[in-house]
Each structure stands twice: as structure tokens, then as C-alpha cells.
Write a protein that holds these residues in place. Structure first.
Motif, PDB file in Angstrom:
ATOM      1  N   VAL A  62       0.822  -1.205   0.000  1.00 47.81           N
ATOM      2  CA  VAL A  62       0.000   0.000   0.000  1.00 47.81           C
ATOM      3  C   VAL A  62       0.866   1.269   0.000  1.00 47.81           C
ATOM      4  N   PHE A  63       2.137   1.146   0.366  1.00 46.13           N
ATOM      5  CA  PHE A  63       3.067   2.279   0.385  1.00 46.13           C
ATOM      6  C   PHE A  63       4.106   2.194  -0.727  1.00 46.13           C
ATOM      7  N   GLY A  64       3.854   1.406  -1.754  1.00 48.34           N
ATOM      8  CA  GLY A  64       4.701   1.399  -2.932  1.00 48.34           C
ATOM      9  C   GLY A  64       5.586   0.198  -3.122  1.00 48.34           C
ATOM     10  N   ASP A  65       5.626  -0.706  -2.134  1.00 46.79           N
ATOM     11  CA  ASP A  65       6.376  -1.954  -2.316  1.00 46.79           C
ATOM     12  C   ASP A  65       7.834  -1.685  -2.695  1.00 46.79           C
ATOM     13  N   VAL A  66       8.469  -0.706  -2.031  1.00 47.46           N
ATOM     14  CA  VAL A  66       9.847  -0.301  -2.308  1.00 47.46           C
ATOM     15  C   VAL A  66      10.797  -1.114  -1.430  1.00 47.46           C
ATOM     16  N   LYS A  67      11.908  -1.547  -2.001  1.00 50.83           N
ATOM     17  CA  LYS A  67      12.912  -2.323  -1.280  1.00 50.83           C
ATOM     18  C   LYS A  67      13.549  -1.465  -0.175  1.00 50.83           C
ATOM     19  N   ILE A  68      13.682  -2.058   1.015  1.00 56.14           N
ATOM     20  CA  ILE A  68      14.386  -1.428   2.135  1.00 56.14           C
ATOM     21  C   ILE A  68      15.667  -2.228   2.335  1.00 56.14           C
ATOM     22  N   SER A  69      16.788  -1.552   2.349  1.00 52.23           N
ATOM     23  CA  SER A  69      18.091  -2.211   2.408  1.00 52.23           C
ATOM     24  C   SER A  69      18.249  -3.103   3.638  1.00 52.23           C
ATOM     25  N   ASN A  70      17.954  -2.570   4.812  1.00 48.25           N
ATOM     26  CA  ASN A  70      18.203  -3.282   6.065  1.00 48.25           C
ATOM     27  C   ASN A  70      17.114  -2.909   7.072  1.00 48.25           C
ATOM     28  N   PRO A  71      15.887  -3.402   6.882  1.00 49.95           N
ATOM     29  CA  PRO A  71      14.780  -2.940   7.722  1.00 49.95           C
ATOM     30  C   PRO A  71      14.866  -3.428   9.169  1.00 49.95           C
ATOM     31  N   LEU A  72      14.848  -2.473  10.086  1.00 51.27           N
ATOM     32  CA  LEU A  72      14.720  -2.774  11.510  1.00 51.27           C
ATOM     33  C   LEU A  72      13.305  -2.353  11.895  1.00 51.27           C
ATOM     34  N   THR A  73      12.429  -3.334  12.080  1.00 53.07           N
ATOM     35  CA  THR A  73      11.028  -3.028  12.358  1.00 53.07           C
ATOM     36  C   THR A  73      10.788  -2.925  13.857  1.00 53.07           C
ATOM     37  N   GLU A  74       9.836  -2.047  14.210  1.00 52.59           N
ATOM     38  CA  GLU A  74       9.464  -1.814  15.604  1.00 52.59           C
ATOM     39  C   GLU A  74      10.717  -1.614  16.466  1.00 52.59           C
ATOM     40  N   LEU A  75      11.550  -0.683  16.044  1.00 48.36           N
ATOM     41  CA  LEU A  75      12.818  -0.400  16.717  1.00 48.36           C
ATOM     42  C   LEU A  75      12.557   0.388  17.999  1.00 48.36           C
ATOM     43  N   TYR A  76      12.767  -0.269  19.134  1.00 44.39           N
ATOM     44  CA  TYR A  76      12.555   0.346  20.452  1.00 44.39           C
ATOM     45  C   TYR A  76      13.863   0.930  20.959  1.00 44.39           C
ATOM     46  N   SER A  77      13.816   2.163  21.421  1.00 44.63           N
ATOM     47  CA  SER A  77      14.999   2.825  21.961  1.00 44.63           C
ATOM     48  C   SER A  77      14.647   3.579  23.234  1.00 44.63           C
ATOM     49  N   VAL A  78      15.607   3.641  24.147  1.00 44.97           N
ATOM     50  CA  VAL A  78      15.515   4.455  25.356  1.00 44.97           C
ATOM     51  C   VAL A  78      16.850   5.166  25.507  1.00 44.97           C
ATOM     52  N   VAL A  79      16.790   6.480  25.723  1.00 46.71           N
ATOM     53  CA  VAL A  79      18.011   7.254  25.928  1.00 46.71           C
ATOM     54  C   VAL A  79      17.837   8.163  27.142  1.00 46.71           C
ATOM     55  N   GLU A  80      18.947   8.430  27.806  1.00 43.24           N
ATOM     56  CA  GLU A  80      18.930   9.367  28.924  1.00 43.24           C
ATOM     57  C   GLU A  80      19.315  10.738  28.395  1.00 43.24           C
ATOM     58  N   LEU A  81      18.412  11.706  28.555  1.00 41.13           N
ATOM     59  CA  LEU A  81      18.678  13.064  28.103  1.00 41.13           C
ATOM     60  C   LEU A  81      19.179  13.953  29.231  1.00 41.13           C
ATOM     61  N   ASP A  82      18.864  13.565  30.453  1.00 36.21           N
ATOM     62  CA  ASP A  82      19.303  14.303  31.635  1.00 36.21           C
ATOM     63  C   ASP A  82      19.216  13.351  32.813  1.00 36.21           C
ATOM     64  N   ASP A  83      19.744  13.762  33.959  1.00 35.18           N
ATOM     65  CA  ASP A  83      19.716  12.847  35.109  1.00 35.18           C
ATOM     66  C   ASP A  83      18.299  12.582  35.611  1.00 35.18           C
ATOM     67  N   TRP A  84      17.329  13.362  35.164  1.00 31.58           N
ATOM     68  CA  TRP A  84      15.935  13.189  35.568  1.00 31.58           C
ATOM     69  C   TRP A  84      15.030  12.764  34.407  1.00 31.58           C
ATOM     70  N   LEU A  85      15.597  12.621  33.199  1.00 31.68           N
ATOM     71  CA  LEU A  85      14.756  12.439  32.013  1.00 31.68           C
ATOM     72  C   LEU A  85      15.254  11.347  31.078  1.00 31.68           C
ATOM     73  N   LEU A  86      14.389  10.372  30.828  1.00 28.77           N
ATOM     74  CA  LEU A  86      14.604   9.353  29.805  1.00 28.77           C
ATOM     75  C   LEU A  86      13.606   9.608  28.677  1.00 28.77           C
ATOM     76  N   LEU A  87      14.029   9.335  27.459  1.00 35.62           N
ATOM     77  CA  LEU A  87      13.134   9.406  26.306  1.00 35.62           C
ATOM     78  C   LEU A  87      13.073   8.020  25.694  1.00 35.62           C
ATOM     79  N   SER A  88      11.871   7.531  25.452  1.00 31.24           N
ATOM     80  CA  SER A  88      11.710   6.213  24.848  1.00 31.24           C
ATOM     81  C   SER A  88      10.756   6.317  23.661  1.00 31.24           C
ATOM     82  N   GLY A  89      10.826   5.323  22.793  1.00 31.17           N
ATOM     83  CA  GLY A  89       9.917   5.305  21.665  1.00 31.17           C
ATOM     84  C   GLY A  89      10.135   4.090  20.786  1.00 31.17           C
TER      85      GLY A  89
END
Length: 192
Positions: A62-89
Motif C-alpha cells: 500500500v506504500f509502494g512496495d519499495v525495497k528497504i536495504s536493512n529494515p529494523l522493524t518496531e525499533l525500540y529505543s531508550v536514551v537518557e537526556l538528563d539525570d531526571w529524564l529518559l526518552l523512549s519510543g
């Protein structure tokens, strides 16, 4: 006792930014879940598209059936932005070979509407802080009611990442201070 850290994500921060603090708090501490039939349909499409990309190495048809070189699907990440703040997604799909974030959307709202939110800036920040090198974000949208697709591109620039950091830290600080002032970490923290 260790100081509490806010674990922010785009959904929480956008709900907080809208002024719906009760809903943001209920979602953050998992006091209530919010699901609509449209949200469930979107989850079903995402799962189908994730499986198709894993199996074929291509964007969904439905989005064009285009080849993706190295697909990482549902890539979950968490990073610390400050000593009081984590960002996840969770990024729907990322191709580290070309630095492309693929984000899938359903419903009546166009890809352009999503491109004009802070989500691209937050995801660019998240992946950059995770050690990736995103160059662009393709927001692919499927309107299942009209059986139509559209796509928007957001280029990842230093300014986009800086805007994401400012948005996350300013809203995050507001929410974190509210949680601390009102002892919400102590009251509900065990539920997270």
C-alpha cells in the motif's frame, strides 16, 4: 531513595502538551488505558505491515512496495537526556544503511498533518541519541476509508533535533516537576 526519572515518550508528551493532564497521568502510570476501535484497527494494520516488511524486505504494498536495504522493524529505543529524564519510543521501521525512518499512519488525517507535529523531531532526537544517523523521515499514511495512500518527507537537520530536544525537555520538566510536587511517583510509581 534515588531521585525519580521521568520516562517520556511522544504520546505522553503530546497528551500533556494538549492540556489533558489527567489523561496523561492516567496513561503514564497505567491507571487507565485508552483504546478506540480506530486505534485497534491502526494496530492491526501496523502488525500486518511489520510482518510483511520482515518477510519481504519491502515497504508494504500500500506504500509502494519499495525495497528497504536493512529494515529494523518496531525499533525500540531508550536514551537518557538528563539525570531526571529518559526518552523512549518505537519507530515503525528504520533503515540504518540509508538513515531512513519509516513511520506508518492510518485514518483520515494526512501524512502532512503528522509531519507537522513534533513526532518527527522527537524520533530524530531519539534515534540520533541512540547512536543512529537518521537523514530523513518518511511518513506513510493509509486512509482505509478511501483506500488511498499519501506520503510526506521530513528531513533530519540539526535544527529539527534541537527543536525535538527543546520540546521534550520543556514539557518533560513541567510534567516531572508536577509529579514530584504532587508525590505522584510515590503514589503510583509501583504501577509503572
Amino acid at each position: 531513595m534515588q531521585p525519580q526519572k521521568l520516562r517520556a515518550n511522544f504520546s505522553f508528551l503530546s497528551t500533556w502538551a494538549s492540556g489533558d493532564w489527567n489523561r496523561a497521568i492516567e496513561g503514564y502510570f497505567k491507571l487507565k488505558t485508552f483504546t478506540t476501535p480506530q486505534m485497534e484497527a491502526g494496530k492491526d494494520f501496523h502488525k500486518k505491515w511489520e510482518d510483511a516488511t520482515k518477510e519481504t524486505g519491502y515497504l508494504p504494498k500500500v506504500f509502494g512496495d519499495v525495497k528497504i536495504s536493512n529494515p529494523l522493524t518496531e525499533l525500540y529505543s531508550v536514551v537518557e537526556l538528563d539525570d531526571w529524564l529518559l526518552l523512549s519510543g518505537v519507530v515503525d521501521c528504520y533503515d540504518p544503511d540509508f538513515g531512513v525512518i519509516y513511520e506508518y499512519k492510518t485514518g483520515k488525517q494526512s501524512s502532512e498533518a503528522y509531519a507537522n507535529t513534533k513526532q518527527p523531531a522527537v524520533y530524530a532526537l531519539l534515534l540520533t541519541e541512540s547512536g543512529h544517523k537518521p537523514r530523513k523521515i518518511e511518513i506513510h499514511h493509509y486512509d482505509q476509508y478511501k483506500n488511498k495512500s499519501d506520503m510526506s518527507i521530513v528531513w533530519v537537520t540539526p535544527q529539527l533535533i534541537a527543536d525535538g530536544l527543546e520540546w521534550v525537555t520543556s514539557l518533560g520538566a513541567e510534567a516531572h516537576n508536577y509529579f514530584v510536587t504532587n508525590s505522584l511517583y510515590e503514589k503510583y510509581g509501583h504501577l509503572k
